[in-house]
Design a protein around this motif. Structure first.
Motif, PDB file in Angstrom:
ATOM      1  N   ASP A 119       0.627  -1.378  -0.013  1.00  0.00           N
ATOM      2  CA  ASP A 119      -0.053   0.008  -0.142  1.00  0.00           C
ATOM      3  C   ASP A 119       0.774   1.326   0.003  1.00  0.00           C
ATOM      4  O   ASP A 119       0.455   2.409   0.066  1.00  0.00           O
ATOM      5  N   ALA A 165      -9.411  -7.283 -10.190  1.00  0.00           N
ATOM      6  CA  ALA A 165      -9.712  -6.486  -8.783  1.00  0.00           C
ATOM      7  C   ALA A 165     -10.747  -6.870  -7.665  1.00  0.00           C
ATOM      8  O   ALA A 165     -11.818  -7.418  -8.249  1.00  0.00           O
ATOM      9  N   VAL A 168     -12.772  -0.863  -4.660  1.00  0.00           N
ATOM     10  CA  VAL A 168     -11.886   0.209  -4.619  1.00  0.00           C
ATOM     11  C   VAL A 168     -11.761   0.380  -3.080  1.00  0.00           C
ATOM     12  O   VAL A 168     -12.444   0.017  -2.383  1.00  0.00           O
ATOM     13  N   ASP A 259      -2.035  -5.838  -4.776  1.00  0.00           N
ATOM     14  CA  ASP A 259      -3.025  -5.391  -3.647  1.00  0.00           C
ATOM     15  C   ASP A 259      -4.479  -5.630  -4.130  1.00  0.00           C
ATOM     16  O   ASP A 259      -4.596  -6.408  -5.413  1.00  0.00           O
ATOM     17  N   THR A 261      -6.575  -3.917  -5.648  1.00  0.00           N
ATOM     18  CA  THR A 261      -6.852  -3.371  -6.805  1.00  0.00           C
ATOM     19  C   THR A 261      -6.393  -4.359  -8.248  1.00  0.00           C
ATOM     20  O   THR A 261      -7.025  -4.272  -9.344  1.00  0.00           O
TER      21      THR A 261
END
Length: 341
Positions: A119, A165, A168, A259, A261
């Motif tokens: 991150d 993904a 969000v 990650d 996403t």
């Protein structure tokens, strides 16, 4: 110590009820929980078949027919399977829908809320002139590993494995089934939805749900006890999917290649993950079917980094009521062997 699961021995296969509701579940772990509740009444159908990643799924004509005919659809939600959201809207407008991520009684984790190596930008790695082993990361955009890292087989470029993904920042992390305590709450919600749909078998659903919740509570307690000897040993993950399992087990990750996403890692993230492995901040890399195994070489060169395979979505397990306990058992065994080795 292995996870001890109390399983009642069945002397005979119970007869299924006539006119049982037609129930559809999205992925293996959810299907398993529904099967626990429906035992003796009927068997749910599964949208994503065994051996198929939910991220690679393409609806077949038979799947479309099952959606159209379903009385109840139990699924995680659109954050996990956005393509199924569209299919439900067009093919199953009359079906009752239970979206498990929208149920109450459990504590969701939020995407992007925790700070780990995946991150952060780690800008301090951009000009690491005193770290020769990272010089090649400057031109690492497609992970070709050119330069001083002559990794055998790196010409594959780590491609094609992190294009999925899961929402969000600010949305609920959809991998909540990896915490047995959450699964126990979901079982109650499933029993409630089935009882509303099929009142004639409400008592069976209630009784099955109570037995399943007791089983899951025992599973959660045994998991925590089993992982306790590993102490503060940390692992790296192929992608950021294990926050709920970490909460349930007491373990913690030191970062992930991809990650939530689904974006490929930046050169700075790769350098930071390598530093973590080299410094002993993580001793295990947890791979899965969505992760290119060549990351083990990329991140582990010169480090004591063991690897383990995980199946967090139960893709390679036999569907049914025993899939969920087997999934948690398998993940616990993989980390126990990898971190404790």
């Amino acid at each position: 110590m292995r996870l001890h699961l109390s399983v009642l021995a069945l002397l005979a296969t119970p007869a299924m009820a006539e006119n049982a509701p037609r129930v559809l579940a999205d992925i293996g772990p959810v299907h398993s929980l529904v099967a626990m509740v429906m035992e003796g009444v009927g068997e749910p159908s599964l949208v994503v078949p065994p051996g198929t990643s939910p991220h690679d799924m393409a609806l077949r004509p038979s799947d479309a027919a099952a959606l159209t005919e379903a009385d109840l659809i139990v699924w995680t939600g659109p954050v996990m399977l956005p393509w199924l959201d569209t299919a439900i809207g067009s093919l199953a407008p009359e079906a009752r829908i239970l979206t498990l991520l929208e149920t109450e009684g459990w504590e969701p984790l939020i995407l992007g809320a925790r700070a780990d190596l995946a991150d952060h930008d780690h800008e301090d790695h951009d000009d690491h002139d005193d770290h020769g082993e990272h010089e090649d990361h400057e031109d690492h955009d497609d992970h070709a590993h050119a330069g001083s890292h002559d990794h055998e087989g790196d010409d594959h470029g780590h491609d094609g494995h992190h294009d999925h993904a899961h929402g969000v920042p600010g949305e609920i992390d959809p991998h909540a089934w990896l915490d047995p305590a959450v699964a126990a709450v979901w079982v109650g919600a499933i029993a409630g939805a089935l009882s509303d749909l099929d009142p004639a078998h409400a008592e069976t659903y209630r009784s099955n749900a109570e037995a399943a919740q007791a089983r899951l509570t025992e599973l959660a307690a045994d998991l925590r006890a089993r992982m306790a000897p590993l102490g503060d040993r940390r692992f790296l993950a192929g992608h950021d999917a294990y926050a709920y399992f970490e909460r349930a087990s007491g373990l913690s990750s030191a970062g992930s290649v991809a990650d939530f996403t689904g974006a490929p890692p930046s050169p700075a993230t790769i350098a930071a993950l390598r530093d973590t492995a080299l410094s002993g901040g993580a001793s295990c890399l947890l791979l899965d079917s969505e992760t290119d195994p060549a990351w083990a070489t990329t991140l582990g060169e010169g480090a004591d980094l063991r690897t383990a395979m995980a199946d967090p979505e139960g893709v390679f397990l036999e569907p049914g009521p025993d899939l969920y306990p087997a999934l948690i058992e398998g993940l616990a065994a993989a980390l126990e062997d990898c971190l404790g080795g």
